[in-house]
Write a protein that holds these residues in place. Structure first.
Motif, short mmCIF file in Angstrom:
data_model
loop_
_atom_site.label_atom_id
_atom_site.label_comp_id
_atom_site.label_asym_id
_atom_site.label_seq_id
_atom_site.Cartn_x
_atom_site.Cartn_y
_atom_site.Cartn_z
N CYS A 1 7.30 -4.30 -5.13
CA CYS A 1 7.06 -2.88 -5.36
C CYS A 1 6.64 -2.26 -4.05
N ALA A 2 7.50 -1.42 -3.50
CA ALA A 2 7.22 -0.76 -2.24
C ALA A 2 6.58 0.60 -2.50
N ALA A 3 5.44 0.82 -1.90
CA ALA A 3 4.73 2.08 -2.04
C ALA A 3 4.96 2.95 -0.82
N SER A 4 5.26 4.20 -1.04
CA SER A 4 5.45 5.15 0.04
C SER A 4 4.61 6.39 -0.21
N GLY A 5 4.52 7.23 0.81
CA GLY A 5 3.64 8.36 0.71
C GLY A 5 2.20 7.91 0.94
N ASN B 1 -1.20 -5.44 2.05
CA ASN B 1 -1.74 -4.12 2.34
C ASN B 1 -1.13 -3.49 3.58
N ALA B 2 -0.83 -4.30 4.58
CA ALA B 2 -0.25 -3.78 5.82
C ALA B 2 1.12 -3.16 5.59
N LYS B 3 1.89 -3.75 4.67
CA LYS B 3 3.23 -3.26 4.39
C LYS B 3 3.31 -2.39 3.14
N ASN B 4 2.20 -2.23 2.46
CA ASN B 4 2.16 -1.46 1.21
C ASN B 4 3.17 -1.97 0.19
N ILE B 5 3.14 -3.28 -0.03
CA ILE B 5 4.04 -3.90 -0.98
C ILE B 5 3.24 -4.73 -1.98
N LEU B 6 3.54 -4.55 -3.23
CA LEU B 6 2.96 -5.32 -4.32
C LEU B 6 4.01 -6.32 -4.81
N TYR B 7 3.58 -7.53 -5.10
CA TYR B 7 4.51 -8.57 -5.54
C TYR B 7 4.11 -9.12 -6.91
N LEU B 8 5.10 -9.65 -7.59
CA LEU B 8 4.87 -10.42 -8.80
C LEU B 8 5.78 -11.63 -8.76
N GLN B 9 5.19 -12.79 -8.49
CA GLN B 9 5.93 -14.03 -8.52
C GLN B 9 5.97 -14.53 -9.95
N MET B 10 7.16 -14.73 -10.47
CA MET B 10 7.36 -15.09 -11.86
C MET B 10 8.03 -16.46 -11.92
N ASN B 11 7.30 -17.45 -12.40
CA ASN B 11 7.81 -18.80 -12.53
C ASN B 11 7.90 -19.21 -13.99
#
Length: 124
Positions: A22-26, A73-83
């Motif tokens: 999930c890429a956050a912008s703004g 936080n540096a890239k403003n990206i949220l991840y969800l690893q789904m196994n």
């Protein structure tokens, strides 16, 4: 205003893995809770995972031990690893951000920010 754009969904067989982004912008609010919710066809919206500014995570019982939420936080990206994906994980997955943790879990709540979602389909 914050915009959230999900990616990484797809079709996999049961037992497979996917990593959602999930890429956050703004303007981003680093002190907000962030998380993921999902909604399967014909079913109620369901909170999946959430994370706070310090990296403390919480999960729905249905995904504990299988999913991992994290953020860059540096890239403003949220991840969800789904196994170990199961057919019942099939849903549209949305990322969200809100100062209220409960709003990310309550199916009747409207998070302050949310994305349009990415589809995850798990076949048996």
């Amino acid at each position: 205003q914050v915009q959230l754009v999900e990616s990484g969904g797809g079709s996999v067989q049961a037992g497979g893995s996917l990593r959602l982004s999930c890429a956050a912008s703004g303007y981003t609010y680093t002190n907000y809770y962030m998380g993921w919710f999902r909604q399967a066809s014909g079913k109620e919206r369901e909170g999946v995972a959430a994370i706070d500014s310090d990296g403390s995570a919480s999960y729905a019982d249905s995904v504990k031990g299988r999913f991992t939420i994290s953020k860059d936080n540096a890239k403003n990206i949220l991840y969800l690893q789904m196994n170990s994906l199961k057919p019942e994980d099939t849903a549209m997955y949305h990322c969200a951000s809100d100062p209220r943790l409960w709003a990310l879990w309550d199916p009747d709540a409207l998070p302050q920010f949310w994305g349009q979602g990415t589809q995850v389909t798990v076949s048996s």
